[in-house]
Design a protein around this motif. Structure first.
Motif, PDB file in Angstrom:
ATOM      1  N   ASN A 277       9.305 -35.778  33.517  1.00 51.22           N
ATOM      2  CA  ASN A 277       9.815 -34.884  34.568  1.00 51.22           C
ATOM      3  C   ASN A 277      10.819 -35.604  35.450  1.00 51.22           C
ATOM      4  O   ASN A 277      11.869 -35.052  35.796  1.00 51.22           O
ATOM      5  CB  ASN A 277       8.668 -34.368  35.436  1.00 51.22           C
ATOM      6  N   LEU A 278      10.511 -36.845  35.823  1.00 51.76           N
ATOM      7  CA  LEU A 278      11.415 -37.611  36.685  1.00 51.76           C
ATOM      8  C   LEU A 278      12.733 -37.910  35.986  1.00 51.76           C
ATOM      9  O   LEU A 278      13.795 -37.821  36.591  1.00 51.76           O
ATOM     10  CB  LEU A 278      10.740 -38.912  37.120  1.00 51.76           C
ATOM     11  N   SER A 279      12.673 -38.266  34.710  1.00 51.87           N
ATOM     12  CA  SER A 279      13.913 -38.594  34.000  1.00 51.87           C
ATOM     13  C   SER A 279      14.778 -37.358  33.788  1.00 51.87           C
ATOM     14  O   SER A 279      16.001 -37.419  33.932  1.00 51.87           O
ATOM     15  CB  SER A 279      13.604 -39.263  32.657  1.00 51.87           C
ATOM     16  N   ILE A 280      14.157 -36.226  33.471  1.00 49.58           N
ATOM     17  CA  ILE A 280      14.919 -34.979  33.296  1.00 49.58           C
ATOM     18  C   ILE A 280      15.556 -34.569  34.620  1.00 49.58           C
ATOM     19  O   ILE A 280      16.728 -34.208  34.673  1.00 49.58           O
ATOM     20  CB  ILE A 280      14.001 -33.866  32.740  1.00 49.58           C
ATOM     21  N   ALA A 281      14.792 -34.668  35.706  1.00 48.46           N
ATOM     22  CA  ALA A 281      15.317 -34.319  37.033  1.00 48.46           C
ATOM     23  C   ALA A 281      16.453 -35.254  37.451  1.00 48.46           C
ATOM     24  O   ALA A 281      17.375 -34.845  38.153  1.00 48.46           O
ATOM     25  CB  ALA A 281      14.208 -34.367  38.075  1.00 48.46           C
ATOM     26  N   GLY A 282      16.401 -36.505  36.982  1.00 45.87           N
ATOM     27  CA  GLY A 282      17.440 -37.473  37.319  1.00 45.87           C
ATOM     28  C   GLY A 282      18.668 -37.389  36.436  1.00 45.87           C
ATOM     29  O   GLY A 282      19.626 -38.134  36.626  1.00 45.87           O
ATOM     30  N   GLY A 283      18.658 -36.504  35.443  1.00 50.41           N
ATOM     31  CA  GLY A 283      19.830 -36.316  34.604  1.00 50.41           C
ATOM     32  C   GLY A 283      19.856 -37.135  33.329  1.00 50.41           C
ATOM     33  O   GLY A 283      20.874 -37.182  32.638  1.00 50.41           O
TER      34      GLY A 283
ATOM     35  N   ILE B  13      15.068 -40.801  21.762  1.00 50.00           N
ATOM     36  CA  ILE B  13      14.561 -39.445  21.983  1.00 50.00           C
ATOM     37  C   ILE B  13      15.429 -38.711  22.998  1.00 50.00           C
ATOM     38  O   ILE B  13      16.176 -39.327  23.750  1.00 50.00           O
ATOM     39  CB  ILE B  13      13.102 -39.445  22.477  1.00 50.00           C
ATOM     40  N   LYS B  14      15.344 -37.406  22.973  1.00 43.10           N
ATOM     41  CA  LYS B  14      15.908 -36.535  24.005  1.00 43.10           C
ATOM     42  C   LYS B  14      14.731 -36.085  24.869  1.00 43.10           C
ATOM     43  O   LYS B  14      13.841 -35.399  24.365  1.00 43.10           O
ATOM     44  CB  LYS B  14      16.586 -35.313  23.393  1.00 43.10           C
ATOM     45  N   PRO B  15      14.679 -36.476  26.140  1.00 42.49           N
ATOM     46  CA  PRO B  15      13.563 -36.054  26.994  1.00 42.49           C
ATOM     47  C   PRO B  15      13.703 -34.573  27.355  1.00 42.49           C
ATOM     48  O   PRO B  15      14.359 -34.208  28.321  1.00 42.49           O
ATOM     49  CB  PRO B  15      13.685 -36.956  28.218  1.00 42.49           C
ATOM     50  N   ARG B  16      13.116 -33.743  26.552  1.00 47.45           N
ATOM     51  CA  ARG B  16      13.219 -32.300  26.743  1.00 47.45           C
ATOM     52  C   ARG B  16      11.890 -31.677  26.336  1.00 47.45           C
ATOM     53  O   ARG B  16      11.126 -32.247  25.571  1.00 47.45           O
ATOM     54  CB  ARG B  16      14.338 -31.723  25.880  1.00 47.45           C
ATOM     55  N   TRP B  17      11.651 -30.498  26.844  1.00 49.88           N
ATOM     56  CA  TRP B  17      10.433 -29.779  26.478  1.00 49.88           C
ATOM     57  C   TRP B  17      10.712 -28.984  25.214  1.00 49.88           C
ATOM     58  O   TRP B  17      11.706 -28.284  25.116  1.00 49.88           O
ATOM     59  CB  TRP B  17       9.981 -28.887  27.623  1.00 49.88           C
TER      60      TRP B  17
END
Length: 87
Positions: free
Chosen positions: A44-50, A71-75
């Protein structure tokens, strides 16, 4: 740059820490993909940080620590490390 998020837990809990294996100094067959926790709050933190792409490495406690994966940090619908993997 590389990261250990997903294998080094956030919040830090010993029961979910897959960063290092201290069984032997040379463990080339270890794969960071097998230890990634897709429910880790660090995603969540990495996605929020871009962050759009991450190289996840096993820990560096041994001489040879294992294989890294991008990896791609995505849901995803599967919510598995394999579904996040860049191939």
């Amino acid at each position: 740059m590389h990261s250990h998020y997903g294998v080094d837990p956030a919040p830090g809990l010993k029961g979910t820490d897959d960063t290092n294996s201290l069984k032997a100094p040379i463990l080339p067959w270890l794969r960071s993909l097998d230890g990634i926790n897709t429910h880790d709050l660090a995603f969540n933190l990495s996605i929020a940080g871009g962050i759009t792409t991450s190289l996840i490495l096993p820990g560096s406690a041994g001489n040879i620590g294992g294989q890294a994966f991008t990896i791609k940090p995505r849901w995803t619908a599967e919510n598995t490390p394999q579904s996040m993997q860049v191939s």
